[in-house]
Each structure stands twice: as structure tokens, then as C-alpha cells.
Design a protein around this motif. Structure first.
Motif, PDB file in Angstrom:
ATOM      1  N   PHE A  79      20.406  38.779  35.162  1.00  0.00           N
ATOM      2  CA  PHE A  79      20.935  37.857  36.151  1.00  0.00           C
ATOM      3  C   PHE A  79      22.092  37.063  35.581  1.00  0.00           C
ATOM      4  O   PHE A  79      22.194  36.841  34.382  1.00  0.00           O
ATOM      5  N   ASN A  80      22.986  36.699  36.483  1.00  0.00           N
ATOM      6  CA  ASN A  80      24.097  35.808  36.184  1.00  0.00           C
ATOM      7  C   ASN A  80      23.958  34.611  37.099  1.00  0.00           C
ATOM      8  O   ASN A  80      23.672  34.757  38.288  1.00  0.00           O
ATOM      9  N   MET A  81      24.179  33.438  36.538  1.00  0.00           N
ATOM     10  CA  MET A  81      24.151  32.232  37.340  1.00  0.00           C
ATOM     11  C   MET A  81      25.379  31.406  36.958  1.00  0.00           C
ATOM     12  O   MET A  81      25.672  31.240  35.781  1.00  0.00           O
ATOM     13  N   PHE A  82      26.092  30.936  37.977  1.00  0.00           N
ATOM     14  CA  PHE A  82      27.308  30.175  37.753  1.00  0.00           C
ATOM     15  C   PHE A  82      27.307  28.941  38.632  1.00  0.00           C
ATOM     16  O   PHE A  82      26.840  28.984  39.766  1.00  0.00           O
ATOM     17  N   HIS A  83      27.878  27.894  38.127  1.00  0.00           N
ATOM     18  CA  HIS A  83      28.174  26.740  38.970  1.00  0.00           C
ATOM     19  C   HIS A  83      29.528  27.036  39.590  1.00  0.00           C
ATOM     20  O   HIS A  83      30.425  27.561  38.926  1.00  0.00           O
ATOM     21  N   VAL A  84      29.715  26.715  40.858  1.00  0.00           N
ATOM     22  CA  VAL A  84      30.970  27.061  41.532  1.00  0.00           C
ATOM     23  C   VAL A  84      32.173  26.402  40.868  1.00  0.00           C
ATOM     24  O   VAL A  84      33.295  26.895  40.995  1.00  0.00           O
ATOM     25  N   ASP A  85      31.960  25.308  40.151  1.00  0.00           N
ATOM     26  CA  ASP A  85      33.070  24.671  39.438  1.00  0.00           C
ATOM     27  C   ASP A  85      33.622  25.558  38.328  1.00  0.00           C
ATOM     28  O   ASP A  85      34.727  25.335  37.854  1.00  0.00           O
ATOM     29  N   GLN A  86      32.852  26.572  37.903  1.00  0.00           N
ATOM     30  CA  GLN A  86      33.302  27.499  36.864  1.00  0.00           C
ATOM     31  C   GLN A  86      34.177  28.615  37.434  1.00  0.00           C
ATOM     32  O   GLN A  86      34.773  29.362  36.676  1.00  0.00           O
ATOM     33  N   ILE A  87      34.207  28.765  38.760  1.00  0.00           N
ATOM     34  CA  ILE A  87      34.894  29.878  39.414  1.00  0.00           C
ATOM     35  C   ILE A  87      36.198  29.380  40.035  1.00  0.00           C
ATOM     36  O   ILE A  87      36.207  28.390  40.756  1.00  0.00           O
ATOM     37  N   LYS A  88      37.305  30.105  39.763  1.00  0.00           N
ATOM     38  CA  LYS A  88      38.576  29.798  40.440  1.00  0.00           C
ATOM     39  C   LYS A  88      38.583  30.423  41.831  1.00  0.00           C
ATOM     40  O   LYS A  88      38.883  29.764  42.812  1.00  0.00           O
ATOM     41  N   ALA A  89      38.279  31.722  41.891  1.00  0.00           N
ATOM     42  CA  ALA A  89      38.244  32.454  43.161  1.00  0.00           C
ATOM     43  C   ALA A  89      37.605  33.813  42.937  1.00  0.00           C
ATOM     44  O   ALA A  89      37.588  34.325  41.816  1.00  0.00           O
ATOM     45  N   CYS A  90      37.114  34.396  44.006  1.00  0.00           N
ATOM     46  CA  CYS A  90      36.533  35.748  43.951  1.00  0.00           C
ATOM     47  C   CYS A  90      37.318  36.659  44.887  1.00  0.00           C
ATOM     48  O   CYS A  90      37.809  36.220  45.929  1.00  0.00           O
ATOM     49  N   ALA A  91      37.431  37.922  44.503  1.00  0.00           N
ATOM     50  CA  ALA A  91      38.110  38.935  45.308  1.00  0.00           C
ATOM     51  C   ALA A  91      37.224  40.170  45.385  1.00  0.00           C
ATOM     52  O   ALA A  91      36.446  40.447  44.479  1.00  0.00           O
ATOM     53  N   VAL A  92      37.353  40.919  46.470  1.00  0.00           N
ATOM     54  CA  VAL A  92      36.596  42.157  46.637  1.00  0.00           C
ATOM     55  C   VAL A  92      37.195  43.223  45.725  1.00  0.00           C
ATOM     56  O   VAL A  92      38.412  43.419  45.701  1.00  0.00           O
ATOM     57  N   LEU A  93      36.337  43.877  44.961  1.00  0.00           N
ATOM     58  CA  LEU A  93      36.745  44.975  44.092  1.00  0.00           C
ATOM     59  C   LEU A  93      36.414  46.270  44.817  1.00  0.00           C
ATOM     60  O   LEU A  93      35.248  46.569  45.072  1.00  0.00           O
ATOM     61  N   ARG A  94      37.438  47.019  45.178  1.00  0.00           N
ATOM     62  CA  ARG A  94      37.224  48.287  45.887  1.00  0.00           C
ATOM     63  C   ARG A  94      38.482  49.117  45.778  1.00  0.00           C
ATOM     64  O   ARG A  94      39.563  48.678  46.130  1.00  0.00           O
ATOM     65  N   SER A  95      38.328  50.329  45.278  1.00  0.00           N
ATOM     66  CA  SER A  95      39.425  51.290  45.239  1.00  0.00           C
ATOM     67  C   SER A  95      39.165  52.324  46.312  1.00  0.00           C
ATOM     68  O   SER A  95      38.018  52.543  46.698  1.00  0.00           O
ATOM     69  N   PRO A  96      40.195  53.000  46.793  1.00  0.00           N
ATOM     70  CA  PRO A  96      39.965  54.050  47.801  1.00  0.00           C
ATOM     71  C   PRO A  96      39.085  55.167  47.236  1.00  0.00           C
ATOM     72  O   PRO A  96      39.156  55.477  46.059  1.00  0.00           O
ATOM     73  N   ALA A  97      38.246  55.747  48.095  1.00  0.00           N
ATOM     74  CA  ALA A  97      37.418  56.876  47.676  1.00  0.00           C
ATOM     75  C   ALA A  97      38.313  58.049  47.337  1.00  0.00           C
ATOM     76  O   ALA A  97      39.364  58.249  47.933  1.00  0.00           O
TER      77      ALA A  97
END
Length: 169
Positions: A79-97
Motif C-alpha cells: 500500500f501507498n498512503m499520501f497526504h494530499v499536501d505531498q502531491i502537486k498533481a496527478c495525470a492519467v497514464l495511458r498509451s494507445p493500444a
């Protein structure tokens, strides 16, 4: 009459097998629920929004501003646990099939790339939360998992905007 007995045997066997499978699933759910409760209690979390999928669980504790991501491997889990203050931003990781060159005129082998969230942390590191991996998952609905990742990106980034507007994405 003999025909009836010949048909009844396989039907009874199928019912017994299905009953055993259902009981094992119920036991696994109970074990999972107990482990999750112990984990959240030990960290003082109360997940007010969570979702379980593909041997994973993602959840948010809005009051404490924490994100929890669990990946199951049989009876073990990471498991990973983060406080939101540690995160700048999240992006979806997805490449074309991609479609491999192996196959006949009627069939091709499709390769579904990893799907997940890439969270850019305040310390400059990048943490990837996998929603799908071809190596460990059997579920192949890439569109649904991409939507799920986008949903969680919006939820996480939405919590960030309460603290500070993300600089990118």
C-alpha cells in the motif's frame, strides 16, 4: 428413470462446486475487510470515498486529506498512503493500444499498455498508481479503466485545488 439419475449426478456436482466457490469468495471478502479495517484503523483513516477493482483499492479520507492505494498479490498486499499536501498533481497514464504483427488475416494480438495515475510529488518524484498491468491482470477493459483513472484524477486534483491550484495538467 435411469436417465433421470444420469442427469441428476452432474447437476448435483455443479451445485456443490458452485457452493464451494461462493463460500471461498465470501471468506476472502471477510479476510480482506478485516485487513482493510486493521490498516485504516492503525493509520487513523476513515475512507469516505473508495473503490475496489482488479486486485486494487483506492480511497480518499477527505477530512485528513489522505490518499490510500492498495495493490493485492494473493494474500499479500502493498500500500501507498499520501497526504494530499505531498502531491502537486496527478495525470492519467495511458498509451494507445498496440497491435502486434503476430496473427492471421482474421485475428491480431492486442497489447494493452499500462493504465494508471502518475502523481507528481512536491519533492520532484513521480509515483505511479497502476490501474491495469498486462503482467498481473486478467481484466482487459481498457476504456473502463481509463475512465476510472480519470475519475480518480479529478477527485485527487480536486482536493489539491482546495489547498493550491495544480501547476500543470
Amino acid at each position: 428413470m435411469t436417465m433421470l439419475f444420469l442427469l441428476a449426478g452432474p447437476v448435483i456436482a455443479i451445485i456443490i462446486v458452485l457452493t464451494i466457490i461462493q463460500r471461498r469468495k465470501a471468506q476472502n471478502k471477510a479476510v480482506f475487510a478485516a485487513k482493510l479495517k486493521a490498516l485504516t484503523s492503525s493509520h487513523g483513516l476513515e475512507l469516505d470515498l473508495f473503490e475496489q477493482f482488479n486486485n486494487r483499492l483506492i480511497g480518499l479520507d477527505h477530512q485528513q486529506g489522505k490518499l490510500l492505494f492498495i495493490e493485492f498479490h494473493g494474500s499479500n498486499w502493498n500500500f501507498n498512503m499520501f497526504h494530499v499536501d505531498q502531491i502537486k498533481a496527478c495525470a492519467v497514464l495511458r498509451s494507445p493500444a498496440s497491435i502486434s504483427s503476430v496473427g492471421t488475416a482474421n485475428t491480431n494480438n492486442y497489447s494493452i499498455p499500462p493504465i494508471g495515475l502518475q502523481c507528481h510529488m512536491e519533492d520532484g518524484s513521480i509515483v505511479t498508481l497502476p490501474f491495469y498491468s498486462a503482467h498481473t491482470d486478467k481484466f482487459h477493459d481498457a476504456t473502463a479503466l481509463t475512465r476510472k483513472a480519470a475519475y480518480w484524477r479529478r477527485k485527487i486534483n480536486g482536493m489539491l485545488t482546495k489547498h493550491e491550484e495544480p501547476e500543470f495538467f
